[in-house]
Design an enzyme around this catalytic site. Structure first.
Site, PDB file in Angstrom:
ATOM      1  N   HIS A  88     -10.501  -5.042  -2.957  1.00 14.25           N
ATOM      2  CA  HIS A  88      -9.144  -5.309  -2.475  1.00 14.25           C
ATOM      3  C   HIS A  88      -9.189  -5.681  -1.006  1.00 14.25           C
ATOM      4  CE1 HIS A  88      -9.995  -0.987  -2.196  1.00 14.25           C
ATOM      5  NE2 HIS A  88      -9.287  -0.983  -1.071  1.00 14.25           N
ATOM      6  N   LEU A  89      -8.295  -6.552  -0.647  1.00 10.53           N
ATOM      7  CA  LEU A  89      -8.166  -7.000   0.742  1.00 10.53           C
ATOM      8  C   LEU A  89      -6.883  -6.379   1.303  1.00 10.53           C
ATOM      9  CD1 LEU A  89      -8.585 -10.660   1.972  1.00 10.53           C
ATOM     10  CD2 LEU A  89      -6.559  -9.341   2.573  1.00 10.53           C
ATOM     11  N   HIS A  90      -7.020  -5.651   2.413  1.00 11.92           N
ATOM     12  CA  HIS A  90      -5.842  -5.120   3.103  1.00 11.92           C
ATOM     13  C   HIS A  90      -5.290  -6.215   4.008  1.00 11.92           C
ATOM     14  CE1 HIS A  90      -6.639  -0.670   2.446  1.00 11.92           C
ATOM     15  NE2 HIS A  90      -7.860  -1.140   2.245  1.00 11.92           N
ATOM     16  N   GLN A 102     -14.137   2.950   1.703  1.00 16.73           N
ATOM     17  CA  GLN A 102     -13.518   2.470   0.464  1.00 16.73           C
ATOM     18  C   GLN A 102     -13.232   3.658  -0.440  1.00 16.73           C
ATOM     19  OE1 GLN A 102     -15.833  -0.326  -1.848  1.00 16.73           O
ATOM     20  NE2 GLN A 102     -14.136  -0.745  -3.247  1.00 16.73           N
ATOM     21  N   ASP A 162       0.840  -1.196   0.000  1.00 19.05           N
ATOM     22  CA  ASP A 162       0.000   0.000   0.000  1.00 19.05           C
ATOM     23  C   ASP A 162       0.878   1.250   0.000  1.00 19.05           C
ATOM     24  OD1 ASP A 162      -3.211   0.513   1.075  1.00 19.05           O
ATOM     25  OD2 ASP A 162      -1.795   2.196   1.131  1.00 19.05           O
ATOM     26  N   ASN A 198     -12.626  -2.816   3.056  1.00 21.82           N
ATOM     27  CA  ASN A 198     -13.485  -1.650   3.173  1.00 21.82           C
ATOM     28  C   ASN A 198     -14.506  -1.681   2.045  1.00 21.82           C
ATOM     29  OD1 ASN A 198     -12.023  -0.635   5.378  1.00 21.82           O
ATOM     30  ND2 ASN A 198     -10.564   0.390   4.035  1.00 21.82           N
TER      31      ASN A 198
END
Ligand code: DGP
Length: 114
Positions: free
Chosen positions: A100-102, A94, A30, A87
């Site tokens: 997307h997966l954090h 979001q 990120d 999110n």
């Protein structure tokens, strides 16, 4: 989707600090890390958000988490633990409309989230 920033990252059209890729998923660090390890795991296929998924996406969503768990292990987080966050929408904060997966780890994480 041609205008989607994460589609462009997945296609290699925008550079990223990539930590994993296969034919269906890409994982990259990120730009605004919230933890010592903060990686985004995305499907190459464009899906706007969790609000858009259907029962036909169950396999994709399951493999997204299996892939993210493998990335967590690859990055040395399996012993200490980590958190997945997805999110969704305005209240979920979001900001990028590509599912997307954090993956967050590398320090103790607070609970409850803000
Ligand atoms: P979310 O708020 O859940 O939609 O998270 C989007 C995340 O994406 C946010 O933490 C910042 C990150 N991000 C936005 N644009 C880029 C980019 O171009 N490259 C990378 N690596 N991360 C980005």
């Amino acid at each position: 989707m041609t205008s989607c920033i994460f589609c462009k990252i997945a296609a290699g059209e925008i550079p990223s600090d990539q930590v994993y890729a296969d034919q269906d998923f890409v994982a990259f660090r990120d730009l605004q890390p919230q933890a010592p390890v903060h990686v985004l795991v995305i499907p190459r296929r464009h899906v706007d958000a969790l609000t858009e998924v259907t029962p036909g996406d169950a396999d994709l969503l399951g493999r997204l988490q299996v892939t993210a768990a493998a990335v967590a292990a690859q990055l040395g987080l399996a012993a200490t633990g980590y958190r997945f966050v997805v999110n969704c929408g305005r209240d979920g904060c979001q900001t990028v409309p590509h599912l997307h997966l954090h993956l967050l780890g590398g320090r103790p994480l607070g609970w409850p989230p803000g």
